[in-house]
Design a protein around this motif. Structure first.
Motif, PDB file in Angstrom:
ATOM      1  N   LYS A  79       7.159   3.158  -5.521  1.00 13.11           N
ATOM      2  CA  LYS A  79       6.457   4.439  -5.633  1.00 13.11           C
ATOM      3  C   LYS A  79       6.030   4.858  -4.240  1.00 13.11           C
ATOM      4  N   LEU A  80       6.446   6.047  -3.822  1.00 12.67           N
ATOM      5  CA  LEU A  80       6.068   6.555  -2.498  1.00 12.67           C
ATOM      6  C   LEU A  80       4.639   7.073  -2.547  1.00 12.67           C
ATOM      7  N   LYS A  81       3.777   6.528  -1.689  1.00 12.42           N
ATOM      8  CA  LYS A  81       2.383   6.964  -1.653  1.00 12.42           C
ATOM      9  C   LYS A  81       2.080   7.815  -0.432  1.00 12.42           C
ATOM     10  N   GLU A  82       2.872   7.706   0.632  1.00 11.73           N
ATOM     11  CA  GLU A  82       2.656   8.486   1.854  1.00 11.73           C
ATOM     12  C   GLU A  82       3.891   9.263   2.270  1.00 11.73           C
ATOM     13  N   HIS A  83       5.057   8.736   1.989  1.00  5.66           N
ATOM     14  CA  HIS A  83       6.308   9.327   2.445  1.00  5.66           C
ATOM     15  C   HIS A  83       6.815  10.397   1.475  1.00  5.66           C
ATOM     16  N   SER A  84       7.718  11.246   1.982  1.00  6.11           N
ATOM     17  CA  SER A  84       8.227  12.342   1.156  1.00  6.11           C
ATOM     18  C   SER A  84       9.508  11.977   0.415  1.00  6.11           C
TER      19      SER A  84
ATOM     20  N   GLU B  74       0.820  -1.221   0.000  1.00  2.94           N
ATOM     21  CA  GLU B  74       0.000   0.000   0.000  1.00  2.94           C
ATOM     22  C   GLU B  74       0.853   1.270   0.000  1.00  2.94           C
ATOM     23  N   GLU B  75       1.928   1.285   0.766  1.00  2.00           N
ATOM     24  CA  GLU B  75       2.750   2.495   0.893  1.00  2.00           C
ATOM     25  C   GLU B  75       3.775   2.651  -0.211  1.00  2.00           C
ATOM     26  N   LEU B  76       4.319   1.526  -0.700  1.00  3.16           N
ATOM     27  CA  LEU B  76       5.484   1.591  -1.594  1.00  3.16           C
ATOM     28  C   LEU B  76       5.289   0.909  -2.947  1.00  3.16           C
ATOM     29  N   ASN B  77       4.164   0.212  -3.141  1.00  2.00           N
ATOM     30  CA  ASN B  77       3.872  -0.451  -4.413  1.00  2.00           C
ATOM     31  C   ASN B  77       4.834  -1.598  -4.730  1.00  2.00           C
TER      32      ASN B  77
END
Length: 128
Positions: free
Chosen positions: A94-99, A55-58
């Motif tokens: 792919k970053l979905k939450e992190h900067s 979910e967060e990083l794909n």
């Protein structure tokens, strides 16, 4: 205060380790951490870490070993951080939450500004 169970993964990409930086609007803004998240009701630790990483990083990971959990009290919440070592398997990061993210060796990881709960986990991992 209720303890929130959270998993995290020390993910190996070849000979480098993935660390992610929290976003400005997240709790603990701009701190570095090992990616992961809260365990949902009825979910195993392994299922949680695999789901959270996707979910967060794909990406998909292979979970290797459970390290020593850390209970940490932040000013307004308390977590039990349950770490796993893991290996990258597939997917495009792919970053979905992190900067931000970094792929680093153990020595480079030491120099990042880590979330406090992650520090004992980093120390244990470096000593492996």
């Amino acid at each position: 205060m209720k303890i929130i169970p959270v998993t995290c993964a020390i993910i190996q990409f070849n000979n480098k380790i993935l660390a992610v930086q929290r976003g400005e609007t997240m709790k603990l803004p701009m701190k570095w951490e090992f990616a992961g998240g809260k365990i949902e009701a009825g979910e195993s630790e392994i299922d949680c870490i695999k789901r959270e990483i996707f979910e967060e990083l794909n990406i998909h990971i292979e979970v290797k070993e459970r390290l020593t959990p850390v209970i940490h009290q932040y000013p307004d919440f308390k977590i039990e951080l349950i770490p796993f070592t893991a290996k990258y398997v597939s997917g495009e990061l792919k970053l979905k939450e992190h900067s931000d993210f970094v792929l680093a060796n153990k020595q480079e990881l030491i120099n990042l500004d880590w979330a406090e709960a992650d520090l004992p986990i980093l120390k244990e991992f470096i000593e492996l």
